[in-house]
Design a protein around this motif. Structure first.
Motif, PDB file in Angstrom:
ATOM      1  N   TRP A 153       0.859  -1.191   0.000  1.00 25.22           N
ATOM      2  CA  TRP A 153       0.000   0.000   0.000  1.00 25.22           C
ATOM      3  C   TRP A 153       0.892   1.237   0.000  1.00 25.22           C
ATOM      4  CZ3 TRP A 153      -0.096   3.645   4.041  1.00 25.22           C
ATOM      5  CH2 TRP A 153      -1.098   4.588   3.952  1.00 25.22           C
ATOM      6  N   ARG A 312     -15.884  -4.667   1.565  1.00 30.63           N
ATOM      7  CA  ARG A 312     -14.553  -4.094   1.739  1.00 30.63           C
ATOM      8  C   ARG A 312     -13.455  -5.115   1.402  1.00 30.63           C
ATOM      9  NH1 ARG A 312     -11.828  -1.838   6.722  1.00 30.63           N
ATOM     10  NH2 ARG A 312     -10.113  -0.658   5.823  1.00 30.63           N
ATOM     11  N   ARG A 316     -10.651  -4.582  -1.445  1.00 33.18           N
ATOM     12  CA  ARG A 316      -9.216  -4.747  -1.192  1.00 33.18           C
ATOM     13  C   ARG A 316      -8.598  -5.699  -2.220  1.00 33.18           C
ATOM     14  NH1 ARG A 316      -6.766  -3.311   3.527  1.00 33.18           N
ATOM     15  NH2 ARG A 316      -5.524  -5.211   3.523  1.00 33.18           N
ATOM     16  N   HIS A 321      -4.548  -5.481  -2.870  1.00 32.21           N
ATOM     17  CA  HIS A 321      -3.990  -5.863  -1.569  1.00 32.21           C
ATOM     18  C   HIS A 321      -3.787  -7.368  -1.518  1.00 32.21           C
ATOM     19  CE1 HIS A 321      -4.376  -2.064   0.681  1.00 32.21           C
ATOM     20  NE2 HIS A 321      -5.429  -1.849  -0.094  1.00 32.21           N
ATOM     21  N   ASP A 323      -3.696  -9.175   1.157  1.00 33.20           N
ATOM     22  CA  ASP A 323      -4.590  -9.735   2.159  1.00 33.20           C
ATOM     23  C   ASP A 323      -5.930  -9.012   2.040  1.00 33.20           C
ATOM     24  OD1 ASP A 323      -5.747 -10.905   4.309  1.00 33.20           O
ATOM     25  OD2 ASP A 323      -4.153 -10.411   5.725  1.00 33.20           O
ATOM     26  N   ALA A 325      -8.679  -9.466   3.698  1.00 31.37           N
ATOM     27  CA  ALA A 325      -9.346  -9.145   4.959  1.00 31.37           C
ATOM     28  C   ALA A 325      -8.696  -7.921   5.581  1.00 31.37           C
ATOM     29  CB  ALA A 325      -9.253 -10.323   5.907  1.00 31.37           C
ATOM     30  N   PRO A 326      -9.484  -6.928   5.934  1.00 30.46           N
ATOM     31  CA  PRO A 326      -8.894  -5.804   6.660  1.00 30.46           C
ATOM     32  C   PRO A 326      -8.446  -6.271   8.043  1.00 30.46           C
ATOM     33  CG  PRO A 326     -11.276  -5.568   6.550  1.00 30.46           C
ATOM     34  CD  PRO A 326     -10.926  -6.807   5.771  1.00 30.46           C
ATOM     35  N   ALA A 327      -7.509  -5.536   8.623  1.00 34.67           N
ATOM     36  CA  ALA A 327      -6.979  -5.924   9.933  1.00 34.67           C
ATOM     37  C   ALA A 327      -8.075  -5.827  10.989  1.00 34.67           C
ATOM     38  CB  ALA A 327      -5.807  -5.030  10.304  1.00 34.67           C
ATOM     39  N   VAL A 328      -8.063  -6.776  11.913  1.00 35.38           N
ATOM     40  CA  VAL A 328      -8.944  -6.691  13.072  1.00 35.38           C
ATOM     41  C   VAL A 328      -8.080  -6.473  14.310  1.00 35.38           C
ATOM     42  CG1 VAL A 328     -10.741  -8.133  12.100  1.00 35.38           C
ATOM     43  CG2 VAL A 328      -8.905  -9.192  13.398  1.00 35.38           C
ATOM     44  N   ARG A 329      -8.675  -5.868  15.304  1.00 36.61           N
ATOM     45  CA  ARG A 329      -7.969  -5.639  16.553  1.00 36.61           C
ATOM     46  C   ARG A 329      -8.679  -6.420  17.645  1.00 36.61           C
ATOM     47  NH1 ARG A 329      -3.913  -4.008  15.000  1.00 36.61           N
ATOM     48  NH2 ARG A 329      -3.327  -4.930  16.959  1.00 36.61           N
ATOM     49  N   GLU A 402     -13.014  -9.685  18.546  1.00 34.10           N
ATOM     50  CA  GLU A 402     -12.346  -9.044  17.419  1.00 34.10           C
ATOM     51  C   GLU A 402     -13.138  -7.824  17.013  1.00 34.10           C
ATOM     52  OE1 GLU A 402     -11.953 -11.401  13.982  1.00 34.10           O
ATOM     53  OE2 GLU A 402     -11.397 -13.136  15.194  1.00 34.10           O
TER      54      GLU A 402
ATOM     55  N   VAL B 411      -0.793  -1.797   9.583  1.00 26.35           N
ATOM     56  CA  VAL B 411      -0.820  -2.460  10.881  1.00 26.35           C
ATOM     57  C   VAL B 411      -1.465  -3.833  10.738  1.00 26.35           C
ATOM     58  CG1 VAL B 411      -1.722  -2.329  13.225  1.00 26.35           C
ATOM     59  CG2 VAL B 411      -0.908  -0.252  12.081  1.00 26.35           C
ATOM     60  N   SER B 413      -3.210  -7.507  11.785  1.00 27.21           N
ATOM     61  CA  SER B 413      -4.257  -7.893  12.728  1.00 27.21           C
ATOM     62  C   SER B 413      -3.642  -8.287  14.067  1.00 27.21           C
ATOM     63  CB  SER B 413      -5.049  -9.073  12.178  1.00 27.21           C
ATOM     64  OG  SER B 413      -6.011  -8.620  11.266  1.00 27.21           O
ATOM     65  N   SER B 414      -4.472  -8.219  15.096  1.00 32.34           N
ATOM     66  CA  SER B 414      -4.033  -8.629  16.428  1.00 32.34           C
ATOM     67  C   SER B 414      -3.669 -10.099  16.459  1.00 32.34           C
ATOM     68  CB  SER B 414      -5.155  -8.428  17.437  1.00 32.34           C
ATOM     69  OG  SER B 414      -5.401  -7.086  17.644  1.00 32.34           O
ATOM     70  N   ARG B 419      -9.410 -14.955  10.905  1.00 26.94           N
ATOM     71  CA  ARG B 419      -9.753 -13.970   9.897  1.00 26.94           C
ATOM     72  C   ARG B 419     -11.012 -14.415   9.207  1.00 26.94           C
ATOM     73  NH1 ARG B 419      -5.047 -11.227   9.093  1.00 26.94           N
ATOM     74  NH2 ARG B 419      -6.307  -9.739   7.963  1.00 26.94           N
TER      75      ARG B 419
END
Lengths: 419, 419
Positions: A153, A312, A316, A321, A323, A325-329, A402, B411, B413-414, B419
């Protein structure tokens, strides 16, 4: 019913990365690199000064100090950008600015603060260590190094890295273009007044903005009435100008569910139920000329959740992209709620500051006591979506969930941070 | 030397929120609301159905069930958007779609799945609770409610909330426009070849992209040589077309520091030293016609750090954000490094996944062993900037630091997240 993961896989099977296009560096912000960027040369290109000062031979300054200054002849003046290639003989120095190449013979730099600032001769009051204040060629990048990998990115720092190795144009994946339309006879554009039974269209604004926030172009077609012929016409036009068509509404069990009426049974289009709350009814497939279609449910919270869970990731992948899947926290839950049996739940949440000081994110439901899929105004309070797996029935304080952060701009600073 | 906080205060004193402008809802993404949005009406506007099914009088269905179905006369068909206002007498039902107003006399909805789907008469196999599947008027918003407060950032969900209460136009703070130029005789645009002593301009790309990523418009003037007359001309042009002018380079101790040469001593412009590493030399003030100027140091990492510490807060204030400081996140340090005495340190870091599973963010230096302000290519690896207070000399594993996330897209993912 299919699982969220199964549906995501089906959605992603409809899309692939858009082809690379050459673009000016300046226009590449937010795009995904389609080709590795490698360095031809080292960076720094040559040993250069890290300070404004004097390039010297350290041996000339052995024992120099405030009480035993050493005087050297200044044989060159080297601003940054100087192409001069002087050679320092014994007993001489070159005035040098940050970033200018170290002249041959020099092996240290004395900062201007440790000098009298002289131009013809200079008095220096420091014995520098060998190599002091010299940036070595190749410290940042060696010739042939991979500076940015395909799939990266491109943010500000990535563009700067490309610029620093001289890349004036980049090959990036074309930016996805998405047509967005909402369906429903009850929908009236905001700004116009309503009669009994009507509501304002919010989904086409919601989804077009979400597409744009994801770095893609959106064509907001707006609201289409519950008339199969009108929808067919709108979809034909939409698919000609977009890489993906996203609709909302008309996919459920109703007698007038127009998307389903028009498209159910068409080859390549499926209407399915996903084990998720909200967002159970989903449609997907390819329109006449092959453009992928994602048909989302019409309740605004369902549409929002469906966007983040399925659209989304598709965007991506289209954008290149690696990956999808967008990042999860991971976050700790602060309140408690029950979730539906055998369906994943996607709950709008806010990130809260409990001053616990342990660096953990903590979440609470954005709307106390309600996850109603019609609560569109309340949705504006949410910072993200907590995704609770289908197997979980009760969410309790201290549980880990998540979270997809959907409004990073709204997330407050961590506990106790001095600002 | 002034502290970071003192300098930030001086920077923010130069700017104030830009005036409100009326904008179409669709064009307001990313802007900050300049006026409260209140609801005139309730949302939902009236009691309405949460399901596709039949509006009924619950009393008619006492005892109904799969083995004791009840047959009712269907007196109306109510798609969403219907303006009809039927009245349900005893023994009658209305076919109703999700979102349509509940007719007078009805007090529950039976989902279509619990019926034979009849059009003239319907057989129902469920005794609904009073109020079942009815969304009450005002559940989301009551008349007069504050839906979005002035100062709110407008993301997709916020635009949807505005749309849902009928706001077709919004008053938002004008989007800031920023002119960006870098200075230095050594600078050559990327794409052109270099001679000895030259380097490629990366700062103007870095800063223009950072301005755009912050939601503002950027005019990238590019690189200006170390010639006071040329710089004066460039600044005169820049300040006419921008709300803020940002320069990089030419503010330090060098003999050819052109920004300082041209502007030092001009009324209203100061060159100061900030107790921060990197980014010590900073200039700020107002140009001839009053446009604020922020003059950043020229090392790329210094420029990047200065952007995030000072320029971005100024942009946030111009854009109308109530809180100029961007959010920081608390994180736990995974490695160790020394920091300079009596100066805050701003260290590029990556967020790492240690699978600790406690929801905490963890960071490590982006470049092992180096925080060199010239490492522009390496900066592309960083996810954020750790801000270490001036009083701290040693950063150790397990320490808590504040992190400004500068590349959220990077960043990961955690830990351990499915996923």
């Amino acid at each position: 019913m299919r699982t969220v993961a199964e549906h995501l896989e089906a959605v992603l099977a409809l899309v692939e990365p858009l082809p690379p296009v050459g673009t000016e560096l300046e226009d590449a912000l937010g795009a995904v690199l389609a080709q590795d960027v490698r360095a031809d040369d080292a960076l720094p290109h040559w040993d250069c000064s890290a300070m404004d000062g004097y390039a010297v031979r350290a041996g000339d300054l052995l024992g120099a100090g405030p009480s035993s200054p050493v005087r050297l002849r200044v044989v060159a003046d080297l601003p940054a950008g100087s192409g001069a290639e002087p050679v320092l003989a014994l007993g001489s120095a070159a005035r040098i600015m940050t970033g200018a190449p170290i002249p041959a013979g020099a092996d240290a730099v004395v900062p201007v603060e440790q000098s009298d600032g002289g131009v013809e001769h200079v008095v220096l009051t420091q014995a520098p260590a060998l190599g002091a204040h010299i940036r070595r060629a190749g410290e940042d990048v060696r010739p042939g190094d991979l500076v940015l990998a395909a799939g990266t990115w491109l943010g500000p720092a990535q563009l700067a890295a490309a610029a620093s190795v001289g890349a004036g144009r980049l090959q990036v994946h074309r930016r996805p273009r998405v047509a967005v339309l909402s369906t429903g006879a009850e929908l009236v554009p905001p700004g116009r007044s309503l009669t009994y039974g009507q509501i304002h269209d919010s989904n086409s604004y919601l989804l077009a903005a979400a597409v744009r926030e994801a770095g893609c172009d959106a064509v907001r077609v707006g609201a289409v009435p519950d008339d199969p012929a009108a929808l067919a016409e709108a979809l034909d036009a939409a698919e000609q100008q977009a890489d993906l068509v996203v609709t909302s509404g008309g996919v459920s069990m109703g007698a007038y569910d127009v998307v389903k009426q028009l498209l159910a049974g068409r080859t390549g289009i499926d209407f399915v139920r996903v084990a998720m709350q909200p967002g159970k009814p989903q449609g997907l497939g390819r329109l006449r000329s092959g453009t992928p279609l994602l048909a989302l449910p019409g309740n605004p919270v369902s549409a929002f959740v469906s966007f983040h869970m399925f659209v989304r990731p598709a965007l991506r992948r289209l954008a290149g992209h690696r990956d999808a899947a967008p990042a999860v926290r991971e976050a700790l839950v602060e309140d408690a709620w029950r979730t539906p049996e055998s369906r994943a739940q996607v709950m709008p949440v806010v990130l809260v500051d409990t001053a616990a000081g342990d660096g953990a994110l903590r979440v609470r439901r954005a709307v106390e006591g309600g996850s109603g899929s019609h609560l569109v105004a309340s949705l504006a309070r949410a910072h993200g979506l907590a995704v609770v797996p289908a197997a979980v029935q009760d969410v309790r304080p201290g549980d880990r969930v998540e979270v997809l952060i959907t409004a990073p701009e709204l997330v407050p600073s961590s506990a106790g941070s001095p600002r």
